[in-house]
Design a protein around this motif. Sequence first.
Motif, mmCIF file in Angstrom:
data_model
loop_
_atom_site.group_PDB
_atom_site.id
_atom_site.type_symbol
_atom_site.label_atom_id
_atom_site.label_comp_id
_atom_site.label_asym_id
_atom_site.label_seq_id
_atom_site.Cartn_x
_atom_site.Cartn_y
_atom_site.Cartn_z
ATOM 1 N N PRO A 225 -12.269 -10.570 2.672
ATOM 2 C CA PRO A 225 -11.007 -10.983 3.282
ATOM 3 C C PRO A 225 -10.075 -11.618 2.253
ATOM 4 O O PRO A 225 -10.512 -12.400 1.405
ATOM 5 N N GLY A 226 -8.793 -11.259 2.315
ATOM 6 C CA GLY A 226 -7.805 -11.876 1.448
ATOM 7 C C GLY A 226 -7.323 -13.198 2.019
ATOM 8 O O GLY A 226 -7.831 -13.684 3.038
ATOM 9 N N LYS A 227 -6.340 -13.808 1.357
ATOM 10 C CA LYS A 227 -5.825 -15.106 1.822
ATOM 11 C C LYS A 227 -5.266 -15.020 3.231
ATOM 12 O O LYS A 227 -5.370 -15.957 4.013
ATOM 13 N N ASP A 228 -4.651 -13.871 3.569
ATOM 14 C CA ASP A 228 -4.047 -13.712 4.890
ATOM 15 C C ASP A 228 -5.032 -13.177 5.920
ATOM 16 O O ASP A 228 -4.655 -12.873 7.059
ATOM 17 N N GLY A 229 -6.308 -13.028 5.516
ATOM 18 C CA GLY A 229 -7.309 -12.527 6.438
ATOM 19 C C GLY A 229 -7.461 -11.023 6.438
ATOM 20 O O GLY A 229 -8.408 -10.486 7.014
ATOM 21 N N THR A 230 -6.510 -10.308 5.809
ATOM 22 C CA THR A 230 -6.583 -8.848 5.738
ATOM 23 C C THR A 230 -7.653 -8.431 4.738
ATOM 24 O O THR A 230 -7.678 -8.947 3.620
ATOM 25 N N PRO A 231 -8.538 -7.515 5.105
ATOM 26 C CA PRO A 231 -9.601 -7.112 4.175
ATOM 27 C C PRO A 231 -9.038 -6.466 2.911
ATOM 28 O O PRO A 231 -8.071 -5.695 2.960
ATOM 29 N N ARG A 232 -9.615 -6.814 1.780
ATOM 30 C CA ARG A 232 -9.309 -6.158 0.513
ATOM 31 C C ARG A 232 -10.512 -5.305 0.120
ATOM 32 O O ARG A 232 -11.655 -5.715 0.308
ATOM 33 N N SER A 233 -10.243 -4.140 -0.415
ATOM 34 C CA SER A 233 -11.317 -3.214 -0.775
ATOM 35 C C SER A 233 -11.627 -3.332 -2.258
ATOM 36 O O SER A 233 -10.714 -3.441 -3.095
ATOM 37 N N TYR A 234 -12.918 -3.299 -2.598
ATOM 38 C CA TYR A 234 -13.359 -3.451 -3.980
ATOM 39 C C TYR A 234 -14.445 -2.424 -4.293
ATOM 40 O O TYR A 234 -15.137 -1.932 -3.397
ATOM 41 N N TYR A 235 -14.588 -2.136 -5.569
ATOM 42 C CA TYR A 235 -15.792 -1.434 -6.021
ATOM 43 C C TYR A 235 -16.510 -2.328 -7.022
ATOM 44 O O TYR A 235 -15.899 -3.164 -7.679
ATOM 45 N N VAL A 236 -17.826 -2.161 -7.085
ATOM 46 C CA VAL A 236 -18.694 -3.051 -7.854
ATOM 47 C C VAL A 236 -19.486 -2.221 -8.853
ATOM 48 O O VAL A 236 -19.944 -1.114 -8.547
ATOM 49 N N ARG A 237 -19.665 -2.765 -10.045
ATOM 50 C CA ARG A 237 -20.449 -2.091 -11.077
ATOM 51 C C ARG A 237 -20.934 -3.141 -12.067
ATOM 52 O O ARG A 237 -20.515 -4.301 -12.000
ATOM 53 N N GLN A 238 -21.810 -2.738 -12.967
ATOM 54 C CA GLN A 238 -22.192 -3.636 -14.049
ATOM 55 C C GLN A 238 -20.980 -3.832 -14.968
ATOM 56 O O GLN A 238 -20.234 -2.892 -15.228
ATOM 57 N N LEU A 239 -20.800 -5.061 -15.449
ATOM 58 C CA LEU A 239 -19.663 -5.322 -16.329
ATOM 59 C C LEU A 239 -19.763 -4.478 -17.591
ATOM 60 O O LEU A 239 -18.802 -3.812 -17.984
ATOM 61 N N TRP A 240 -20.930 -4.508 -18.226
ATOM 62 C CA TRP A 240 -21.161 -3.695 -19.427
ATOM 63 C C TRP A 240 -22.449 -2.909 -19.226
ATOM 64 O O TRP A 240 -23.495 -3.470 -18.930
ATOM 65 N N ASP A 241 -22.368 -1.609 -19.404
ATOM 66 C CA ASP A 241 -23.540 -0.752 -19.238
ATOM 67 C C ASP A 241 -23.472 0.358 -20.286
ATOM 68 O O ASP A 241 -23.159 1.507 -19.985
ATOM 69 N N GLY A 242 -23.755 -0.012 -21.553
ATOM 70 C CA GLY A 242 -23.654 0.965 -22.629
ATOM 71 C C GLY A 242 -22.216 1.376 -22.882
ATOM 72 O O GLY A 242 -21.905 2.561 -23.039
ATOM 73 N N LYS A 243 -21.321 0.413 -22.920
ATOM 74 C CA LYS A 243 -19.895 0.682 -23.027
ATOM 75 C C LYS A 243 -19.445 0.677 -24.487
ATOM 76 O O LYS A 243 -19.794 -0.220 -25.244
#
Length: 317
Positions: A225-243
């Motif tokens: 949820p954002g500050k206004d309660g509206t959902p925000r969409s995200y994607y998740v991954r490892q920060l560094w993975d053989g980069k």
Amino acid sequence: FDSKVRRAIVKTAAEAYREAMREFARMGTLDVWYAHMDADELYERMAHKASKSERKEAEELLDKARSKNSARAIKKLTEVVDGELRIVNEPPLIVPLREIVRQYSGMDVPDPDMHERERITARLLSHYRKNLPDDRRRLIEQYRGVDIARKVVGVGSVGLQAWIVVMEGAAEKDHLVLQIKEARDSVLAPFVGKNAGDTPGQRVVKGQKAMQIASDVLLGWTELPGKDGTPRSYYVRQLWDGKGSADLDEIDEDALEALAGACGWTLAHAHARTGDRFAIAGYLGKGDGFDRALVRFAQSYADQNERDYQAFLESLC
């Protein structure tokens, strides 16, 4: 580089794309799906015309990429305070949640204890865990979140939320650093429509898994949820993975041309896996008309960038 070299580099990228697509059109579907270019093959392409010192630099680049993982992220981005692992405060690039709370409250509030930070982080990641395949969920459930921070990322993400989460496993020095990046609707969505029910984060994850031969095993999505309660969409991954990436400030023309060819092949493979490889190959044809068109486009686009930048500088006066 001068204009002749620039044209040759762009033409190599376009030609590699066109020829790779023609080859993919002659292959079976499973063969296309499994085709790949590994790091060693990329090194061979770039080192073919390179000097001894340049080959050494390329080897160091690969070694650096292979070691760019969560252990290295922990070493660079965290510190131990009172026996607890904390993300360093390096504003404006990295700002821990505890500092954000202080900024918004206007008071020097106490730092939430470790259990409170674990609770907040667990809430943020609960939806992400549910969206992972069973085997990946079992993997991530062996870690617990201990700190979270906002982290500024690339130019393409300006204005979007991005966070990093430090997690600890059961063993000593068993750490994991995840990145949570906000996703928005594609700019193409108004023209081609959206997949029913897919969030922007889901779209990013599905697209990456479809195009890449080896995606991050922990790639997933979530909503917060954002500050206004509206959902925000995200994607998740490892920060560094053989980069890793080539140093474009130091690269010579031969190595850049080889890299451009590898990029052309890789893009063709992504399109062949996810699109109609037969139609694309037929459209491109056997001749070099596509290659020459891309050279002209690249030149005009570069000129436009220079004009835009000049207009920007003038607007500051």
